[in-house]
Design an enzyme around this catalytic site. Structure first.
Site, PDB file in Angstrom:
ATOM      1  N   SER A   1       0.844  -1.193   0.000  1.00 33.99           N
ATOM      2  CA  SER A   1       0.000   0.000   0.000  1.00 33.99           C
ATOM      3  C   SER A   1       0.883   1.249   0.000  1.00 33.99           C
ATOM      4  O   SER A   1       1.599   1.522   0.965  1.00 33.99           O
ATOM      5  CB  SER A   1      -0.907   0.016   1.230  1.00 33.99           C
ATOM      6  OG  SER A   1      -1.450   1.305   1.377  1.00 33.99           O
TER       7      SER A   1
ATOM      8  N   HIS B   1      -1.150  -1.346  -4.356  1.00 37.71           N
ATOM      9  CA  HIS B   1      -2.421  -0.918  -3.767  1.00 37.71           C
ATOM     10  C   HIS B   1      -2.363   0.599  -3.554  1.00 37.71           C
ATOM     11  O   HIS B   1      -1.455   1.115  -2.901  1.00 37.71           O
ATOM     12  CB  HIS B   1      -2.622  -1.656  -2.439  1.00 37.71           C
ATOM     13  CG  HIS B   1      -3.926  -1.390  -1.775  1.00 37.71           C
ATOM     14  ND1 HIS B   1      -5.097  -2.022  -2.130  1.00 37.71           N
ATOM     15  CD2 HIS B   1      -4.257  -0.556  -0.748  1.00 37.71           C
ATOM     16  CE1 HIS B   1      -6.083  -1.596  -1.357  1.00 37.71           C
ATOM     17  NE2 HIS B   1      -5.608  -0.706  -0.514  1.00 37.71           N
TER      18      HIS B   1
ATOM     19  N   ASP C   1      -4.369   3.901  -2.252  1.00 34.23           N
ATOM     20  CA  ASP C   1      -5.482   4.335  -1.390  1.00 34.23           C
ATOM     21  C   ASP C   1      -5.869   5.777  -1.663  1.00 34.23           C
ATOM     22  O   ASP C   1      -5.121   6.700  -1.330  1.00 34.23           O
ATOM     23  CB  ASP C   1      -5.067   4.207   0.076  1.00 34.23           C
ATOM     24  CG  ASP C   1      -4.957   2.761   0.516  1.00 34.23           C
ATOM     25  OD1 ASP C   1      -5.964   2.044   0.450  1.00 34.23           O
ATOM     26  OD2 ASP C   1      -3.850   2.345   0.928  1.00 34.23           O
TER      27      ASP C   1
ATOM     28  N   MET D   1      -8.276   8.821  -0.710  1.00 33.22           N
ATOM     29  CA  MET D   1      -9.135   9.248   0.412  1.00 33.22           C
ATOM     30  C   MET D   1      -9.611  10.675   0.185  1.00 33.22           C
ATOM     31  O   MET D   1      -8.824  11.523  -0.241  1.00 33.22           O
ATOM     32  CB  MET D   1      -8.337   9.223   1.714  1.00 33.22           C
ATOM     33  CG  MET D   1      -7.774   7.872   2.064  1.00 33.22           C
ATOM     34  SD  MET D   1      -6.826   8.043   3.588  1.00 33.22           S
ATOM     35  CE  MET D   1      -6.389   6.336   3.869  1.00 33.22           C
TER      36      MET D   1
ATOM     37  N   HIS E   1      -8.025   1.628  -4.396  1.00 33.70           N
ATOM     38  CA  HIS E   1      -9.014   1.498  -3.312  1.00 33.70           C
ATOM     39  C   HIS E   1      -9.616   2.876  -3.045  1.00 33.70           C
ATOM     40  O   HIS E   1      -8.958   3.758  -2.507  1.00 33.70           O
ATOM     41  CB  HIS E   1      -8.276   0.942  -2.071  1.00 33.70           C
ATOM     42  CG  HIS E   1      -9.108   0.848  -0.838  1.00 33.70           C
ATOM     43  ND1 HIS E   1      -8.564   0.566   0.400  1.00 33.70           N
ATOM     44  CD2 HIS E   1     -10.444   0.974  -0.626  1.00 33.70           C
ATOM     45  CE1 HIS E   1      -9.522   0.540   1.319  1.00 33.70           C
ATOM     46  NE2 HIS E   1     -10.670   0.798   0.729  1.00 33.70           N
TER      47      HIS E   1
ATOM     48  N   MET F   1     -11.574   5.250  -1.078  1.00 35.45           N
ATOM     49  CA  MET F   1     -12.222   5.580   0.199  1.00 35.45           C
ATOM     50  C   MET F   1     -12.825   6.968   0.046  1.00 35.45           C
ATOM     51  O   MET F   1     -12.361   7.973   0.619  1.00 35.45           O
ATOM     52  CB  MET F   1     -11.186   5.522   1.331  1.00 35.45           C
ATOM     53  CG  MET F   1     -10.885   4.097   1.763  1.00 35.45           C
ATOM     54  SD  MET F   1      -9.438   3.977   2.813  1.00 35.45           S
ATOM     55  CE  MET F   1      -8.182   3.909   1.561  1.00 35.45           C
TER      56      MET F   1
ATOM     57  N   MET G   1     -12.048  -5.199   4.667  1.00 36.84           N
ATOM     58  CA  MET G   1     -11.217  -4.362   5.534  1.00 36.84           C
ATOM     59  C   MET G   1     -11.008  -5.092   6.856  1.00 36.84           C
ATOM     60  O   MET G   1     -11.977  -5.554   7.485  1.00 36.84           O
ATOM     61  CB  MET G   1     -11.900  -3.018   5.808  1.00 36.84           C
ATOM     62  CG  MET G   1     -12.005  -2.082   4.617  1.00 36.84           C
ATOM     63  SD  MET G   1     -10.453  -1.737   3.760  1.00 36.84           S
ATOM     64  CE  MET G   1      -9.436  -1.036   5.076  1.00 36.84           C
TER      65      MET G   1
ATOM     66  N   ASP H   1      -7.215  -6.082   3.751  1.00 37.67           N
ATOM     67  CA  ASP H   1      -6.494  -4.807   3.876  1.00 37.67           C
ATOM     68  C   ASP H   1      -6.526  -4.311   5.319  1.00 37.67           C
ATOM     69  O   ASP H   1      -7.599  -3.990   5.842  1.00 37.67           O
ATOM     70  CB  ASP H   1      -7.167  -3.795   2.931  1.00 37.67           C
ATOM     71  CG  ASP H   1      -6.461  -2.455   2.876  1.00 37.67           C
ATOM     72  OD1 ASP H   1      -5.395  -2.295   3.497  1.00 37.67           O
ATOM     73  OD2 ASP H   1      -6.999  -1.561   2.183  1.00 37.67           O
TER      74      ASP H   1
ATOM     75  N   GLY I   1      -3.382  -4.129   8.731  1.00 39.79           N
ATOM     76  CA  GLY I   1      -2.712  -4.872   9.794  1.00 39.79           C
ATOM     77  C   GLY I   1      -2.103  -6.199   9.377  1.00 39.79           C
ATOM     78  O   GLY I   1      -1.845  -7.055  10.233  1.00 39.79           O
TER      79      GLY I   1
ATOM     80  N   GLY J   1       0.891  -2.340   4.051  1.00 37.20           N
ATOM     81  CA  GLY J   1       1.383  -0.966   3.979  1.00 37.20           C
ATOM     82  C   GLY J   1       2.603  -0.784   4.847  1.00 37.20           C
ATOM     83  O   GLY J   1       3.741  -0.935   4.391  1.00 37.20           O
ATOM     84  N   SER J   2       2.381  -0.502   6.124  1.00 34.95           N
ATOM     85  CA  SER J   2       3.509  -0.241   7.019  1.00 34.95           C
ATOM     86  C   SER J   2       4.456  -1.433   7.098  1.00 34.95           C
ATOM     87  O   SER J   2       5.665  -1.260   7.231  1.00 34.95           O
ATOM     88  CB  SER J   2       2.999   0.148   8.409  1.00 34.95           C
ATOM     89  OG  SER J   2       1.999  -0.739   8.835  1.00 34.95           O
TER      90      SER J   2
END
Ligand code: DX5
Ligand code: ZN
Length: 222
Positions: free
Chosen positions: A8, A33, A35, A37, A66, A68, A137, A176, A178, A198-199
């Site tokens: 991500s 991915h 995101d 927003m 994605h 959002m 999610m 998506d 964690g 992501g992280s």
């Protein structure tokens, strides 16, 4: 079934975005991915069309966008022009989900329905014929770096069974939020085949981090 890690971009270092995306691609990364927003559907604002268009010029990765965003049907043709290949929209953000999915297909993209953690699977019942992927999610959307919600493991299993029973075994399941060293196996075992990270990918050396997760998911590829 295709199995992919989809890093991500939200967690990238935007000072060196181009370098990080190049490193990922050179490490064998196939999906990115992205995101988007709007500060309405979720509190934060990330990036939009100009950024996606710009990175498209130097990348052959599959762009998994994605949305959002409230009323995402407004941006279907823009996203196609920017180079999105998979466009996922939240069921909670569409007044007319069926119509938006149809728009995405007509624009020539793959279509995905995203469900927030508290949204039941039953919203999918009458749109499976227009859906290429369901994105579950596993955190409440809006930010990277949150913890995986354990209740989603059962939801993934339930969805895989639902898709098989309904005669749609080829619909992808993406998860998506964690996903990291601790949770990845649980998510794969439950039946997901596209895992957003992501992280977990961007917090260190992106090539090494990507390869670590790609090595784990590789065991599921036939
Ligand atoms: C959250 C976004 C995610 C986010 C995931 O709202 O949709 O894609 O970047 O970040 P991690 O993998 O850090 O939970
Ligand atoms: Zn996302």
């Amino acid at each position: 079934m295709e199995y992919q890690i989809a890093p991500s971009m939200l967690s990238a270092d935007f000072n060196i975005l181009g370098e990080q995306l190049k490193a990922l691609e050179e490490s064998g990364c196939k999906w990115l991915h992205i995101d988007v927003m709007d500060g309405m559907f979720v509190p934060s604002i990330s990036f939009g069309m100009p950024v996606i268009k710009s990175i498209r010029k130097n990348s052959n990765m599959y762009f998994d966008v994605h949305m959002m965003v409230e009323d995402p049907g407004r941006y279907v043709s823009d996203m196609k022009e920017c180079g999105a290949q998979m466009l996922t929209v939240h069921a909670e953000a569409c007044k007319h989900l069926d119509r938006v999915l149809q728009q995405i297909k007509e624009a020539g993209m793959k279509s995905g329905v995203v469900l927030n953690p508290a949204t039941p699977l039953s919203v999918l019942d009458y749109v499976l014929d227009k859906t290429d992927m369901v994105l579950l999610m596993s955190v409440n959307p809006g930010f990277g770096g949150q913890s995986y919600l354990p209740a989603i493991t059962g939801k993934i299993k339930e969805l895989r069974k639902k898709l098989d029973d309904a005669g749609y075994p080829d619909i992808y399941i993406e998860v998506d939020g964690g996903v990291n060293e601790k949770t990845i196996n649980e998510v794969l075992e439950a039946g997901a085949n596209i895992l957003v990270a992501g992280s977990a990918v961007f917090k260190g050396n992106v090539s090494e981090r990507f390869k670590l997760f790609d090595g784990i998911i590789d065991a599921y590829r036939k």
